[in-house]
Design a protein around this motif. Structure first.
Motif, PDB file in Angstrom:
ATOM      1  N   LYS B  70       0.826  -1.215   0.000  1.00 34.45           N
ATOM      2  CA  LYS B  70       0.000   0.000   0.000  1.00 34.45           C
ATOM      3  C   LYS B  70       0.858   1.262   0.000  1.00 34.45           C
ATOM      4  O   LYS B  70       0.370   2.355  -0.290  1.00 34.45           O
ATOM      5  CB  LYS B  70      -0.940   0.005   1.218  1.00 34.45           C
ATOM      6  CG  LYS B  70      -2.130  -0.957   1.077  1.00 34.45           C
ATOM      7  CD  LYS B  70      -2.996  -0.588  -0.102  1.00 34.45           C
ATOM      8  CE  LYS B  70      -4.084  -1.589  -0.380  1.00 34.45           C
ATOM      9  NZ  LYS B  70      -4.825  -1.261  -1.628  1.00 34.45           N
ATOM     10  N   LYS B  75       0.661   2.783  -6.558  1.00 37.10           N
ATOM     11  CA  LYS B  75       0.012   1.463  -6.608  1.00 37.10           C
ATOM     12  C   LYS B  75      -0.926   1.231  -5.416  1.00 37.10           C
ATOM     13  O   LYS B  75      -1.419   0.136  -5.203  1.00 37.10           O
ATOM     14  CB  LYS B  75       1.080   0.353  -6.653  1.00 37.10           C
ATOM     15  CG  LYS B  75       1.909   0.415  -7.927  1.00 37.10           C
ATOM     16  CD  LYS B  75       2.749  -0.824  -8.130  1.00 37.10           C
ATOM     17  CE  LYS B  75       3.455  -0.748  -9.475  1.00 37.10           C
ATOM     18  NZ  LYS B  75       4.261  -1.912  -9.794  1.00 37.10           N
ATOM     19  N   HIS B  77      -3.852   2.024  -5.051  1.00 29.92           N
ATOM     20  CA  HIS B  77      -5.238   1.791  -5.442  1.00 29.92           C
ATOM     21  C   HIS B  77      -5.488   0.334  -5.860  1.00 29.92           C
ATOM     22  O   HIS B  77      -6.640  -0.078  -6.024  1.00 29.92           O
ATOM     23  CB  HIS B  77      -5.587   2.692  -6.637  1.00 29.92           C
ATOM     24  CG  HIS B  77      -4.791   2.355  -7.861  1.00 29.92           C
ATOM     25  ND1 HIS B  77      -3.467   2.714  -8.021  1.00 29.92           N
ATOM     26  CD2 HIS B  77      -5.123   1.639  -8.964  1.00 29.92           C
ATOM     27  CE1 HIS B  77      -3.035   2.251  -9.178  1.00 29.92           C
ATOM     28  NE2 HIS B  77      -4.010   1.600  -9.777  1.00 29.92           N
TER      29      HIS B  77
END
Lengths: 371, 123
Positions: B70, B75, B77
């Motif tokens: 996360k 990235k 999402h």
């Protein structure tokens, strides 16, 4: 890793591991790795049976897995009744493989047997499962004095994890943000010599509460306490070791066996060994312990030994101050070994070499603490 | 139209195979990893539309992977679905807090996978 998985094979492996564990109860051998192996096998079986439409036995495998999970986390102890129940679980599962899913009544009856056993609480003093040095103990005491608690974290490592990858695990960055790492086992250079299930143990100090740590640490961890009498700690300085050996496979083996004791240098012939010895002496960092092969090119072991002892005598290095030298020999070479004693070797190691033989030699020469 | 790509992380070969077969049959391109550390490196280097990750893995647990993934720039999402034999609420809550898109308790079935993916609009 192969993409095929045989439930029967896994069950057979589980039974073998239980039999090996039963043996340790009689011999007193360490059983920690077997407990981990049994937990992992049960866990894998539980995952696999669901995919084979045998989900009716998942609660049974979960109970079995949980019992051994408690033990490997130090929250329970192995009782003979649990081992018997383990064998009964294997029989139960063999029945499932041949006849299909158990009825709910059958599963519940089996689960009741686990409940009846219970798993005793672990004693308050936690088995650290790792040695800590005096320096690490000092860090531990300092952490406690600063109001921190010390925690022991356990992380399973895969068989393929390399020494280069170990420092890159994200756990280190996480722990760095939350507190301070006091000790770890294994170190990167010890990784290859581990056998069986590889478990990374980390002692870590932090001012944060357990609840706060649980938000960031996702491996099993528990508060660690030093036993009142002191741990199996040692006032131990690393032993500087020289291996003089021309056979490559023996060099590799010795490097692995010696890695836990201190830094190891290797010389592939007697002349290089002699040069390394002199260099180390000039640098004021002489070797503590030399493992010497007798049959070598350029300068054989007997010549190396004679030159070394003559040099020590010329420097006034006598008696217990001399470098400890052991001959690495095969059983059939005892005449060679006897002559080496006359030429002033301190001992010999008979092949096959093991870490235990080396440790005993180091203890005898007072280079390694008693354990 | 380019195929959607899924990264599958699980230390058990049988689980990787099962999930791979499911997603290949739904037109995905699949990449698998048996190790969370290798999986994280792959996730950082390549493009994915979806990740399925086991929680209990050696070297890097699924929750460690989730937390690190996360934080990868650009990235955050990408939906990450967690798979676990742990049905306890505490682990589920931790996964959700870390940003898991869904949580499937093993043994997983095609129905469970479809139910988890429906809100994500990927099937």
């Amino acid at each position: 890793m192969s993409d095929t998985f045989s439930l029967q094979e896994a069950l057979d492996n589980l039974e073998s591991a239980l039999l090996a564990l039963e043996k340790t109860l009689h011999t007193g051998a360490p059983a920690g790795e077997l407990v981990h192996q049994i937990f992992r096998l049960a866990h894998s079986l539980k995952g696999a049976v669901g995919l084979e439409n045998l989900g009716g036995c998942i609660p049974v495998l979960h109970a079995f897995e949980s019992a051994f999970d408690h033990i490997r986390k130090g929250q329970g102890t192995l009782v003979p009744g649990l081992l018997d129940q383990g064998f009964k679980t294997v029989d139960f599962m063999n029945g499932v493989l041949s006849s299909g899913n158990p009825s709910e009544a059958q599963a519940q009856e089996f689960l009741a047997q686990f409940s009846a056993l219970g798993v005793p609480q672990a004693p308050k003093v936690l088995d650290l499962g790792m040695d800590i040095s005096r320096e690490e103990r000092t860090h531990w005491d300092r952490a406690l004095a600063q109001g921190m608690k010390v925690w022991k974290i356990e992380k399973t490592l895969s068989a393929g994890l390399t020494a280069a990858q170990l420092p890159k695990l994200p756990i280190w960055a996480t722990l760095g943000e939350l507190g301070v790492v006091i000790a770890q086992h294994p170190q990167a250079h010890q990784l290859e010599s581990l056998t069986g299930e590889r478990l990374l143990r980390i002692l870590f100090a932090s001012t944060l509460t357990r609840q706060q740590l649980e938000e960031e640490i996702f491996d099993p961890f528990m508060e660690a306490h030093l036993p009142p009498q002191g741990p199996v700690s040692r006032d131990q300085k690393p032993v500087k070791i020289l291996v003089v050996e021309d056979e490559f496979s023996t060099q590799v083996l010795l490097k692995k066996l010696l890695a836990d004791f201190g830094p190891v240098e290797v010389a592939g012939d007697g002349l290089t060994g002699w040069e390394k010895f002199l260099e180390a002496q000039k640098a004021g960092q002489g070797f503590d312990f030399i493992i010497l092969d007798m049959m070598m090119p350029k300068k054989n072991g007997a010549e190396f030994l004679a030159d070394l002892r003559a040099w020590e005598e010329s420097q006034g290095i006598l008696g217990l101050d001399r470098c400890k030298i052991v001959i690495n020999s095969a059983v059939g070479e005892m005449d060679v070994v006897k002559k080496a004693f006359v030429d002033q070797a301190d001992g010999y190691l008979v092949k096959p070499l093991t870490q235990e033989k080396i440790r005993k030699a180091l203890v005898r020469f007072q280079l390694w603490g008693q354990v | 139209m380019a195929k959607k790509r899924i990264l599958i992380l699980d230390d058990m070969a049988m689980n990787r195979s099962f999930i791979k077969v499911f997603f290949v049959s739904h037109g995905f391109e699949t990449v698998t990893a048996e190790d969370g550390l290798v999986g994280l490196e792959t996730f950082q280097k390549e493009t994915f539309d979806l990740v399925f990750s086991d929680i209990e893995m050696p070297n890097l647990t699924g929750l460690e992977f989730l937390k690190a993934a996360k934080k990868v720039p650009g990235k955050g999402h990408i939906p990450i679905v967690m798979l676990s034999s742990l049905a306890d609420e505490a682990t589920k809550t931790r996964a959700q807090t870390l940003g898991a898109a869904a949580y499937i308790v093993k043994p997983f079935t095609e129905e469970k996978i479809q139910e988890a993916l429906k809100p994500l609009g990927l099937l």
